[in-house]
Enzyme design. Structure first.
Site, PDB file in Angstrom:
ATOM      1  N   HIS A 127       4.188   1.487   2.249  1.00 16.21           N
ATOM      2  CA  HIS A 127       5.388   0.633   1.755  1.00 16.21           C
ATOM      3  C   HIS A 127       5.963   1.810   0.865  1.00 16.21           C
ATOM      4  CE1 HIS A 127       2.847  -2.876   2.979  1.00 16.21           C
ATOM      5  NE2 HIS A 127       4.063  -3.054   3.434  1.00 16.21           N
TER       6      HIS A 127
ATOM      7  N   ASP B  92       5.013  -0.179  12.449  1.00 10.94           N
ATOM      8  CA  ASP B  92       5.340  -1.245  13.467  1.00 10.94           C
ATOM      9  C   ASP B  92       6.533  -0.661  14.385  1.00 10.94           C
ATOM     10  OD1 ASP B  92       3.961  -3.401  12.410  1.00 10.94           O
ATOM     11  OD2 ASP B  92       4.847  -2.505  10.464  1.00 10.94           O
TER      12      ASP B  92
ATOM     13  N   HIS C 280       0.754  -1.121  -0.086  1.00 13.08           N
ATOM     14  CA  HIS C 280       0.133  -0.055  -0.087  1.00 13.08           C
ATOM     15  C   HIS C 280       0.840   1.381   0.045  1.00 13.08           C
ATOM     16  CE1 HIS C 280       1.087   0.407   4.061  1.00 13.08           C
ATOM     17  NE2 HIS C 280       0.479  -0.937   4.414  1.00 13.08           N
TER      18      HIS C 280
HETATM   19  O1  PAF Z   1       6.979  -5.225   8.688  1.00 12.59           O
HETATM   20  C1  PAF Z   1       7.048  -6.465   7.601  1.00 12.59           C
HETATM   21  O2  PAF Z   1       6.619  -6.389   6.709  1.00 12.59           O
HETATM   22  C2  PAF Z   1       7.835  -7.719   8.143  1.00 12.59           C
HETATM   23  O3  PAF Z   1       7.925  -7.891   9.603  1.00 12.59           O
HETATM   24  C3  PAF Z   1       9.287  -7.609   7.721  1.00 12.59           C
HETATM   25  C4  PAF Z   1      10.193  -6.651   8.227  1.00 12.59           C
HETATM   26  C5  PAF Z   1       9.203  -7.769   6.142  1.00 12.59           C
HETATM   27  C6  PAF Z   1      10.269  -9.003   8.110  1.00 12.59           C
HETATM   28  O4  PAF Z   1       9.295  -9.965   7.493  1.00 12.59           O
END
Ligand code: PAF
Length: 277
Positions: free
Chosen positions: A33, A150, A30
């Site tokens: 990212h 996150d 999305h």
């Molecule tokens: O945040 C995410 O999408 C995942 O935890 C990551 C950092 C790509 C690791 O798989």
């Protein structure tokens, strides 16, 4: 933009680039990212290479979680990444990244990894650290960008990178939100239209926690219990809603930058969010 499936081909393609910006993802992308990719581009400059990985990492899912149903949307993801200025997409198969069971793991210290998300998702941060450390070894980036959505993950990975002396700058990307204020997340796709409206309650509740703190209330346990109850009353199943120090996610104290963090299930979808103050 190249789409590369194997470690050997990726290493070949990257050999000519000294500056490498890296954005690890699990796909189903999305705008949040894409903003991390734009940030990586800005940071490495036009001559650097921007690499995004797409890999749904089994190691960070508990058996009851959504590993099997997690949307795999590679073609669409690649189109979006190209538009955002990505040079290379690394999309390995599970066999390529884990050709044998991954017996060696990176386990983060309990004081950071067993609280909040780690408490409710045991083993999650070991799965994340293991795959990110492995991806770092493969891509050998000069910098990597992770979303602040996150929040705890960003902190855990920052500390891993420092403690393992990895020569990689870690950058945090601001959380992108819908016009109404819903934090963008790959899992929002699981929500019905009505749930998308209801989902705004999570960030509203975090804002209220912050407002009460700024208004001088200091009974944190009481405030958090009330916040949890207000979500339960609205039909949610909350895991935690809490006000912590930004620095180490310890208990909130006067005069230090704080962050309100929350995770809760709405229907069958688990949402997380946070707000810094
Ligand atoms: O945040 C995410 O999408 C995942 O935890 C990551 C950092 C790509 C690791 O798989």
């Amino acid at each position: 933009m190249q789409v590369i499936r194997t470690i050997a081909e990726l290493r070949d393609a990257l050999a000519i680039h000294r500056q490498r910006g890296f954005v690890p993802t699990m796909g189903n992308l999305h705008d949040g990212h894409l903003q991390l990719v734009r940030q990586a581009r800005e940071l490495v400059g036009p001559a650097g290479a921007v690499v995004a990985s797409i890999f749904v990492n089994r190691l960070q899912f508990a058996p009851h979680e959504d590993f099997d149903t997690y949307p795999r949307t590679l073609e669409r993801d690649c189109q979006l990444l190209e538009g955002a200025g990505c040079d290379i997409v690394f999309a390995p198969s599970e066999k390529e990244l884990y050709p044998e069971p991954q017996g060696y793991k990176v386990s983060p210290p309990t004081e950071l990894a067993d609280i909040l998300e780690g408490h409710f998702r045991p083993g999650f941060f070991t799965g994340v650290c293991t795959v990110v450390h492995k991806l770092f070894n493969i891509v050998q980036p000069t910098l990597a960008v992770f979303g602040k959505k996150d929040y705890q993950q960003l902190m855990v990975l920052r500390r891993m990178t420092a403690q393992m002396a990895l020569p990689i700058e870690i950058h945090g990307g601001e959380t992108r939100r819908s016009e109404q204020g819903l934090a963008l997340s790959s899992r929002n796709g699981y929500l019905s239209e009505a749930e998308k409206t209801e989902a705004l309650r999570l960030s509203r509740t975090l804002k209220e926690l912050i407002a009460r703190w700024h208004a001088g209330e200091r009974d944190l346990d009481g405030m958090e219990a009330q916040a949890l109850q207000s979500l339960r009353d609205a039909g949610w199943a909350p895991d935690y809603l809490t006000l912590r120090r930004q620095h180490d996610l310890g208990a909130a104290v006067e005069g230090q930058p704080l962050v309100a963090l929350g995770a809760a299930k709405l229907g069958s979808t688990r949402l997380i969010d946070n707000l810094e103050t």
